[in-house]
Design a protein around this motif. Structure first.
Motif, mmCIF file in Angstrom:
data_model
loop_
_atom_site.group_PDB
_atom_site.id
_atom_site.type_symbol
_atom_site.label_atom_id
_atom_site.label_comp_id
_atom_site.label_asym_id
_atom_site.label_seq_id
_atom_site.Cartn_x
_atom_site.Cartn_y
_atom_site.Cartn_z
ATOM 1 N N GLU A 98 0.812 -1.204 0.000
ATOM 2 C CA GLU A 98 0.000 0.000 0.000
ATOM 3 C C GLU A 98 0.851 1.263 0.000
ATOM 4 O O GLU A 98 0.352 2.349 -0.319
ATOM 5 C CB GLU A 98 -0.941 -0.001 1.205
ATOM 6 C CG GLU A 98 -1.995 -1.106 1.147
ATOM 7 C CD GLU A 98 -3.036 -0.991 2.229
ATOM 8 O OE1 GLU A 98 -2.787 -0.234 3.189
ATOM 9 O OE2 GLU A 98 -4.093 -1.638 2.126
ATOM 10 N N ARG A 109 -9.391 1.078 -3.896
ATOM 11 C CA ARG A 109 -8.308 0.267 -3.324
ATOM 12 C C ARG A 109 -8.552 -1.219 -3.557
ATOM 13 O O ARG A 109 -8.776 -2.003 -2.636
ATOM 14 C CB ARG A 109 -8.128 0.577 -1.850
ATOM 15 C CG ARG A 109 -6.741 0.211 -1.386
ATOM 16 C CD ARG A 109 -6.173 1.001 -0.236
ATOM 17 N NE ARG A 109 -7.035 1.700 0.633
ATOM 18 C CZ ARG A 109 -7.266 1.364 1.914
ATOM 19 N NH1 ARG A 109 -6.730 0.266 2.404
ATOM 20 N NH2 ARG A 109 -8.010 2.114 2.672
ATOM 21 N N ASN A 140 -7.180 -4.592 -4.111
ATOM 22 C CA ASN A 140 -5.908 -5.282 -3.895
ATOM 23 C C ASN A 140 -5.509 -6.084 -5.131
ATOM 24 O O ASN A 140 -6.327 -6.781 -5.727
ATOM 25 C CB ASN A 140 -5.997 -6.206 -2.680
ATOM 26 C CG ASN A 140 -5.521 -5.531 -1.408
ATOM 27 O OD1 ASN A 140 -5.391 -4.312 -1.359
ATOM 28 N ND2 ASN A 140 -5.255 -6.311 -0.379
ATOM 29 N N LEU A 180 -3.528 -1.952 -6.956
ATOM 30 C CA LEU A 180 -3.341 -0.681 -6.269
ATOM 31 C C LEU A 180 -2.709 0.320 -7.232
ATOM 32 O O LEU A 180 -1.946 -0.030 -8.118
ATOM 33 C CB LEU A 180 -2.472 -0.875 -5.032
ATOM 34 C CG LEU A 180 -3.060 -1.782 -3.937
ATOM 35 C CD1 LEU A 180 -2.111 -1.891 -2.762
ATOM 36 C CD2 LEU A 180 -4.422 -1.275 -3.474
ATOM 37 N N PHE A 218 -1.277 3.204 -3.799
ATOM 38 C CA PHE A 218 -2.357 3.070 -2.818
ATOM 39 C C PHE A 218 -3.683 2.899 -3.543
ATOM 40 O O PHE A 218 -3.823 2.020 -4.386
ATOM 41 C CB PHE A 218 -2.358 4.298 -1.904
ATOM 42 C CG PHE A 218 -3.161 4.177 -0.637
ATOM 43 C CD1 PHE A 218 -2.972 3.111 0.216
ATOM 44 C CD2 PHE A 218 -4.076 5.156 -0.283
ATOM 45 C CE1 PHE A 218 -3.689 3.015 1.400
ATOM 46 C CE2 PHE A 218 -4.800 5.073 0.907
ATOM 47 C CZ PHE A 218 -4.591 4.005 1.732
ATOM 48 N N GLY A 219 -4.668 3.700 -3.232
ATOM 49 C CA GLY A 219 -5.970 3.636 -3.872
ATOM 50 C C GLY A 219 -6.872 4.676 -3.264
ATOM 51 O O GLY A 219 -6.559 5.276 -2.241
ATOM 52 N N SER A 250 -0.311 6.762 -0.643
ATOM 53 C CA SER A 250 -0.487 6.587 0.796
ATOM 54 C C SER A 250 -0.043 7.808 1.591
ATOM 55 O O SER A 250 -0.325 7.906 2.785
ATOM 56 C CB SER A 250 0.273 5.356 1.284
ATOM 57 O OG SER A 250 1.668 5.539 1.113
#
Length: 586
Positions: free
Chosen positions: A39, A242, A244, A247, A268-269, A286
């Motif tokens: 992340e 986000r 997974n 990302l 990140f997202g 992030s």
């Protein structure tokens, strides 16, 4: 002799087992850190495929390349000359200024008249949306522009929208907007309709766009299952946040489960999108927030040096955004509240929950490799805040704490902050200093466990009474304190469950006058032990069950209208539905 050999062999095996056992915690810790560290990864490869380079703007250090969109529309792409250099990012105001300068130069080209039939067309002009198509042209009289996108593939309905012009005007002679809705990897037949202020159609223009595959290689069509409700779906685009395994992207899907926009981030997202003055504000890595206008141009960047975002952002006091975060090198995680001044960009640590709730914090410990959340081994995730809600009239904050399965209200946020009340299973707090702050449960129901995304729903019938909506994961797990508590059989205790568990959307009635909370309404949704949200969109509910890898739209009674299945690694954090008006659409 054989006995001695056997003893030596047995001793070697025992030593080997001891070494292996001793090595398990570091191995688990290393694997878990690698999983969670994804992340924080920042994109380093921004380069894109283009056609031939056809020009260069030395002033703005930008190259012009042909966009490979087929023969139906001649379009270009803007390529910053430093795109391949270390540290490059589109989320840099200097890069954005250069792209804007190059675009303005193209608009002012002396030997070109940009019309609806020969528009200035630029694919993804500011690098933030891979399938966004910028158009600029002039008309003889003020008009508004609507467009229809047709893809000759079964299951893909036409996409129609009124374009939101960059001027903010409904009718204009100069048109500058971004077409949203072109399906990656497909031939898109576009019809532009220019309509005058009296409703008369002034011009119709048609062209095709062979849109390249999306950058992420994510599915452009989701598996759709029809529910039993015949309620019409709300307007807008489902926004997957986000995801997974993917990302660094945000995905926008229509009601048919067709991808209409792919947002390209630093990493990140998205956690949530905030809207203000015709622009969006969201997290793009992030440790960075950004403001983005309807053309995809980044107009503001807010780095959070020393902090990392997680889970939620929201408007605070005037000119302020609040963000849940953690110290990048801190001892504890997911327990800080930041204040970002949107004018100055100043970042302030507004609230450290380990200090605010120190008496409870002192009873906790870091996550161990044998806990349910072993992938967080070594992290001190003692409260795990996952959503925030600011009440401006009283300068109060409501947060959701997954680790304690509790909703917490804090008063006098910008002054002498203090915990006002806690809502959840009161047994959890009985041996702490916060037992007297627990709201009394009114009625016979199972309280929430591991909840996410607590949102303000509506005012109550008098001051001090209001309603909150939340996603009740209905999952009990404690990883930061040596404490045991029995829960109802209907509550999940396994990360993936056995198929019998259900999560719920809960609506709580909070009565601060009587210090009670009651379950006003609830409905079952697919089970998700962690992440997820249930959010009101118009009269409908949009619900993401992240671990189950589905999101759905439900009517006001909680009956499913449509469900969408998607692919990801373990989970997708949230899915909201946004109308995107005043940003992309009128």
């Amino acid at each position: 002799m054989k006995v001695k050999k056997r003893r030596k062999l047995l001793l070697a095996v025992v030593i080997g087992v001891i070494i292996l056992v001793a090595a398990i915690p570091p191995i688990v810790l290393a694997v878990s850190k690698a999983f969670t560290a994804q992340e924080s990864v920042v994109r380093t490869d921004w380069e894109i495929e283009t056609g031939d380079i056809i020009g260069q703007d030395e002033q703005w250090q930008v190259e012009y390349a042909e966009a490979e969109l087929g023969d139906g529309l001649r379009a270009i792409q803007l390529i910053p000359e430093d795109i391949g250099e270390e540290g490059f990012t589109y989320y840099d105001l200097e890069v954005q200024r250069r792209l804007e300068g190059a675009l303005e130069s193209m608009k002012a080209t002396n030997d070109m008249t940009w019309t609806a039939t020969t528009p200035l067309a630029v694919l993804n002009p500011y690098g933030t949306g891979s399938n966004g198509l910028y158009l600029y042209f002039e008309t003889d009289v003020p008009t508004k522009v609507s467009y229809n996108i047709h893809v000759a593939v079964d299951g893909i309905s036409d996409f129609t929208a009124d374009a939101a012009d960059a001027s903010g005007e409904e009718y204009s002679k100069i048109h500058e907007f971004q077409i949203i809705g072109l399906v990656p990897g497909e031939t898109n037949e576009v019809t532009l309709t220019m309509t005058g202020s009296w409703g008369n159609v002034r011009q119709i223009v048609r062209f095709t766009v062979d849109m390249p595959e999306n950058r992420s290689d994510y599915d452009t069509r989701l598996e759709v299952t029809q529910g039993t409700s015949d309620q019409a779906q709300a307007e807008g685009l489902f926004t997957m946040m986000r995801v997974n395994g993917y990302l660094g992207y945000g995905f926008f899907f229509d009601n048919d489960g067709v991808m209409r926009y792919e947002m390209v981030l630093e990493g990140f997202g998205l956690d949530r999108i905030l809207f203000e003055d015709g622009e969006m504000l969201t997290c793009v890595s992030s440790s960075k927030l950004a403001r983005i206008n309807g053309l995809g141009q980044v107009t503001g960047v807010y780095p959070l040096d020393g902090y990392e975002l997680h889970h939620d952002i929201g408007f605070g006091a005037d000119g302020e955004v609040l963000a849940l975060a953690e110290h990048a090198e801190g001892e504890t995680v997911e327990d800080q509240l930041l204040s970002i001044d949107l004018e100055s960009g100043e970042v302030t640590n507004l609230l450290d929950f380990s200090q605010l709730m120190q008496p409870y914090f002192d009873q906790t410990r870091p996550v161990s490799p044998t806990d349910d959340f072993f992938w967080q081994a070594g992290e001190w995730d003692w409260i795990h805040l996952n959503s925030l809600l600011y009440l401006p009239e009283e300068d109060s904050l409501i947060v959701s704490s997954r680790e304690t399965s509790t909703i917490i209200k804090v008063t006098d946020l910008h002054g002498d902050a203090a915990v006002d009340w806690l809502a959840g299973d009161a047994r959890f707090w009985q041996d702490t200093e916060y037992a007297d702050l627990c709201l009394t449960q009114e009625g016979d129901f199972v309280p929430q466990y591991g909840q996410h995304c607590v949102e303000y729903l509506r005012d109550g019938e008098e001051d001090g009474i209001y309603y909150l909506a939340l996603y009740n994961n209905n999952y009990w797990s404690l990883n930061s304190r040596d404490f045991e508590m029995s829960v109802a059989d209907s509550v999940g205790v396994d990360l993936y469950g056995d198929g019998s568990e259900r999560s719920q959307v809960y609506i709580y009635r909070i009565d601060e006058n009587q210090r009670t909370f009651a379950l006003e309404q609830s409905f079952d949704v697919p089970y998700s032990s962690i992440v997820s949200n249930g959010s009101l969109c118009g009269d409908n509910w949009v619900v993401n069950s992240g671990v189950a890898m589905v999101f759905g739209e439900y009517d006001a009674d909680g009956t499913l209208i449509r469900e969408y299945a998607y692919e990801c690694t373990m989970q997708n954090y949230r899915t909201f539905k946004y109308e995107m008006t005043d940003l992309w659409f009128q």
